[in-house]
Design a protein around this motif. Structure first.
Motif, PDB file in Angstrom:
ATOM      1  N   UNK A  26       0.822  -1.211   0.000  1.00 29.22           N
ATOM      2  CA  UNK A  26       0.000   0.000   0.000  1.00 29.22           C
ATOM      3  C   UNK A  26       0.860   1.266   0.000  1.00 29.22           C
ATOM      4  N   UNK A  27       2.140   1.111   0.304  1.00 24.82           N
ATOM      5  CA  UNK A  27       3.089   2.231   0.262  1.00 24.82           C
ATOM      6  C   UNK A  27       3.540   2.498  -1.164  1.00 24.82           C
ATOM      7  N   UNK A  28       3.547   1.467  -1.997  1.00 28.40           N
ATOM      8  CA  UNK A  28       4.186   1.547  -3.312  1.00 28.40           C
ATOM      9  C   UNK A  28       3.584   2.639  -4.208  1.00 28.40           C
ATOM     10  N   UNK A  29       2.256   2.694  -4.328  1.00 28.51           N
ATOM     11  CA  UNK A  29       1.643   3.656  -5.256  1.00 28.51           C
ATOM     12  C   UNK A  29       1.869   5.102  -4.808  1.00 28.51           C
ATOM     13  N   UNK A  30       1.610   5.475  -3.537  1.00 23.68           N
ATOM     14  CA  UNK A  30       1.940   6.849  -3.118  1.00 23.68           C
ATOM     15  C   UNK A  30       3.409   7.187  -3.313  1.00 23.68           C
TER      16      UNK A  30
END
Length: 242
Positions: A26-30
């Motif tokens: 969930x960190x990857x896209x931001x």
């Protein structure tokens, strides 16, 4: 002073949270959005500054060429005090749905309790509300930023101090708003809660401000700040709304 230190510690705790199993995806896209937009915009900004100074040098007589060495530090100062915050507001507007989801998953990780359903339909349904919330923050930010920016030129020393304080406050508002908004708490109520613990708020915002000014490190500040702000919410505000 204790709250200031705690605010900084909450932000720093985001560095460990972004590496936790179950949260990394969930960190990857931001993170990707931040890297692409920040990296490309810095490239164009630097190119714009070079062209601007070249044009200015052509207008100045040779005996005033020394002014370039004076203008570069001024230009860098203005960029550090304004560009990072303006860019953060724009980037978070684009990344809002993903930051909201990241905050939701961090809260689940910390408390073991879900906020919303995990379905894609539920996330898509919330996107207009999230973007509306970002617009509210933008409307709150812009007139105040303009006022402080004008003051920066009229009273440079006072203006710089107030601009830094305002920037720290806006970073706190920006990132703490995600967990508050996930619980459908009104923007004004969120501001009142943050003001009730100003030391905590300014400590958190100051940590974001400092690391946002550091090249390369600033690329990961957004997901770190979302995670740290969510922990701050869980420890200090969540029980008020259960």
């Amino acid at each position: 002073m204790v709250q200031l230190t705690q605010g900084i510690e909450y932000f720093l705790s985001g560095f460990s949270l972004i590496t936790q199993k179950g949260l990394k995806r969930f960190v990857f896209i931001p993170l990707l959005i931040n890297i692409l937009l920040f990296g490309s915009s810095l490239f164009f900004l630097y190119d714009w500054l070079i062209q601007g100074f070249d044009y200015l040098n052509n207008l100045l007589p040779s005996w005033l060429s020394w002014l370039e060495w004076l203008m570069w530090p001024i230009a860098i100062m203005v960029i550090l005090f304004s560009y990072s915050m303006v860019f953060t507001v724009i980037t978070n507007f684009i990344a809002a749905p993903f930051n909201g989801l990241l905050s939701e998953k961090v809260e689940l990780h910390l408390t073991g309790q879900k906020i919303n359903d995990d379905s894609l339909a539920d996330l898509l349904k919330d996107v207009p509300r999230m973007l509306g919330r970002e617009w509210t923050k933008l409307c709150y930010y812009l007139p105040r930023a303009l006022g402080f920016f004008i003051l920066l030129w009229i009273l440079p020393l006072v203006g710089q101090i107030l601009w830094v304080m305002f920037t720290c406050w806006m970073y706190t508002v920006q990132y703490n708003d995600y967990p508050f908004d996930n619980h459908k708490i009104h923007f004004k109520q969120m501001k009142d809660d943050l003001k009730s613990k100003q030391g905590l708020s300014y400590g958190f915002g100051f940590a974001v401000f400092v690391l946002t000014s550091i090249p390369i490190v600033n690329l990961i500040v957004m997901p770190v700040a979302v995670c740290g702000a969510t922990r701050l919410w869980v420890d200090n505000y969540r029980t008020n709304y259960r």
